[in-house]
Design an enzyme around this catalytic site. Structure first.
Site, short mmCIF file in Angstrom:
data_model
loop_
_atom_site.label_atom_id
_atom_site.label_comp_id
_atom_site.label_asym_id
_atom_site.label_seq_id
_atom_site.Cartn_x
_atom_site.Cartn_y
_atom_site.Cartn_z
CG ASP A 11 -2.32 1.34 1.56
OD1 ASP A 11 -1.83 2.34 0.65
OD2 ASP A 11 -2.33 1.15 2.50
CG ASP A 15 -5.90 3.53 0.43
OD1 ASP A 15 -4.77 2.29 0.42
OD2 ASP A 15 -6.10 3.96 -1.14
CG ASP A 19 -1.57 1.34 -3.53
OD1 ASP A 19 -0.05 1.47 -4.61
OD2 ASP A 19 -1.68 1.93 -2.57
CG ASP A 190 -11.42 -15.41 -13.36
OD1 ASP A 190 -11.31 -15.24 -13.27
OD2 ASP A 190 -12.46 -14.60 -13.60
CD GLU A 253 -9.53 -19.60 -12.68
OE1 GLU A 253 -9.46 -19.99 -11.45
OE2 GLU A 253 -10.76 -18.91 -12.46
#
Length: 520
Positions: A11, A15, A19, A190, A253
């Site tokens: 991070d 926050d 990220d 995915d 996947e």
């Protein structure tokens, strides 16, 4: 490949959520492992009902992760370090906040009216078929605006795209091109076997065996709401796109009851995907030789066959150390498992924290955020325990992940396993992981050679052999059990790696011992 789960890696803006800049700042760690690249889980614009797997804009970064400029900087830094960048593409469904769906539900005659799977109710008002969603309950939700049901294989906020529609395929291919033009090196697709459905909406038959059934989804053989043959045409289009760029990679996947067949179909020949992985290891309760043999049987190295990928842990499954150690030393198990993973025939995916030997984190019920975990508590503990923050510093608040309380708690057991602590320990799992990844790079037989199991009582033994070139042959030996096994290497074998074994052990292989030999 090293899988990064962006919410939990690092991070940078404090926050509590990881990220893109945080990832960029820590790419040196990834590169130090010796891996070839990273796979990034979704960072696209999303309401985060399923933490990024509910996409509301395929071509933008969610503000919680940063900006497109942050992504470009990540790619540039990765390439400077010699790392490829593979990103997720979620092509079977979107968020219900995606503009396509907002328009689709508004009218039966709009531009996007048939971009999703809609169907009328049965005469009694019930859903069009008996299909069940992965997260529990019917795979259909009534929408009063269209006076129809829409389909969703996952959450009701993840409506199913009508990927049969050529316009939908065009839009998805265009989204993929957007990221290729920004420099990505490939895609992980995915749940791609969910992308196309049976238009007749035929009821799925029930399973009649005694398999574990925790969710309504588990009671059915899902042969009509997924796994349709027309999926192959869509994969052809994706492969044609990636082949129009130099050196790009695609991996599917593929989960479900027919994954063995589908993975082979999705990667056969030269016009489909490069590789595929399933859940053979991810959902296995125990690591046994029979499991490895099953994986090898799935991919027998036949003419025209695709290339497998393997992973022991990821963001969707409890960490392997917790599933498989069975009370044995976790560090010893983690290192043995890493050697096994890099010794398998196929691509290797290492999940963040696996190089540290992290166990599954304990997340109290009140901190759970995974919708599946909450809905099925306590029968399925869900995915949160595999998604907790990466521990960077053993002495800092929140393990150095963030200066504020993170979105999921840090497990106290992870602190002594933090990166800084293991960097300072020459015998740490992190140092062993680097050595084992280097071993794979050094030996062509491990990278792309064939694999033959050697029947050996009490042990998992297999040979890896390169065909052509150096004709290298390696013998890999693992004691996956709880008891010491006596075993003598063949004449002429030269040991090149040993885990949980020393010269003092001699011919005795204690539990979790692993050896690799070069054969003359």
């Amino acid at each position: 490949m090293y899988q990064v789960y962006p919410r939990s890696f690092a991070d940078a803006n404090d926050d509590g959520v990881g990220d893109l800049k945080g990832i960029t700042d820590h790419l040196d760690h990834v590169a130090s492992l010796g891996v070839d690249g990273i796979w990034l889980s979704p960072f696209f614009k999303s309401p985060m009902k399923d933490f990024g797997y509910d996409v509301s804009d395929y071509c933008d970064v969610d503000p919680i992760f940063g900006t497109l400029a942050d992504f470009d900087a990540l790619v540039d830094r990765a390439h400077e370090l010699g790392l490829k960048v593979v990103i997720d593409q979620v092509f079977s469904h979107t968020s219900d906040e995606h503009p396509w769906f907002v328009d689709s539900r508004a009218s039966k005659s709009g531009t996007h009216a048939d971009w999703y799977v809609w169907a009328d109710a049965k005469p009694d008002g019930s859903p069009p078929s008996n299909w069940q969603s992965v997260f529990g309950g019917p795979a259909w939700t009534w929408d009063a605006r269209r006076r129809q049901y829409y389909m969703h294989n996952f959450l009701a906020s993840q409506p199913q795209l009508n990927v049969r529609n050529p316009a939908v395929q065009d839009a998805l291919v265009a989204a993929a091109k957007f990221w290729l033009d920004r420099g990505v090196d490939g895609f992980r697709l995915d749940a791609i076997n969910f992308s196309i459905h049976d238009t007749r909406l035929t009821d799925n038959p029930p399973f009649t065996d005694d398999r574990k059934k925790t969710r309504p989804f588990d009671f059915q053989d899902k042969i009509h709401n997924q796994s349709q043959p027309e999926t192959l045409g869509f994969l052809n289009r994706i492969r044609a796109l990636t082949d129009s760029y130099d050196g790009r990679f695609t991996v599917a996947e593929v989960g479900g009851d027919h994954a063995d067949r589908e993975m082979k179909e999705y990667t056969a020949g030269d016009d489909r995907l490069h590789s595929a992985y399933g859940f053979l290891y991810l959902y296995a309760d125990a690591l046994k030789g029979e499991l490895v043999a099953q994986g090898e049987t799935m991919w027998p190295d036949q003419q025209g066959e695709g290339w497998p990928s393997w992973t022991f842990s990821n963001h969707d499954a409890p960490r392997a150390v917790s599933r498989w150690a069975e009370g044995r030393d976790r560090k010893a198990f983690a290192e043995m498992a890493l050697l096994l993973l890099v010794s398998l025939r196929g691509n290797v995916f290492v999940y963040q924290g696996e190089e540290l030997g992290l166990p599954q984190a304990e997340v109290p019920f009140e901190r759970l955020v995974d919708p599946e975990a909450i809905a099925n508590w306590p029968e399925t503990l869900g995915r949160d325990g595999a998604r907790t923050p990466m521990p960077w510093h053993s002495k800092q608040a929140n393990a150095g992940f963030s200066t504020v309380e993170p979105w999921l708690p840090v497990d106290a057991r992870h602190l002594p396993l933090a990166v800084d602590a293991q960097e300072a320990d020459p015998a740490s799992t992190l140092q062993v992981a680097r050595r084992l990844i280097r071993l794979r790079h050094q030996h062509p037989a491990l990278r792309y050679g064939g694999m033959d199991l050697v029947e050996t009582p009490g042990l998992l033994v297999f040979e890896r052999h390169e065909r052509g070139g150096s004709n290298e042959r390696l013998l890999c030996v693992f004691n996956l059990g709880h008891d010491t096994v006596d075993w003598t290497p063949p004449a002429g074998a030269t040991r090149i790696e040993a885990i949980n074994w020393t010269e003092a052990n001699g011919a005795a292989l204690p539990p979790l011992a692993a050896l690799v030999f070069s054969l003359a």
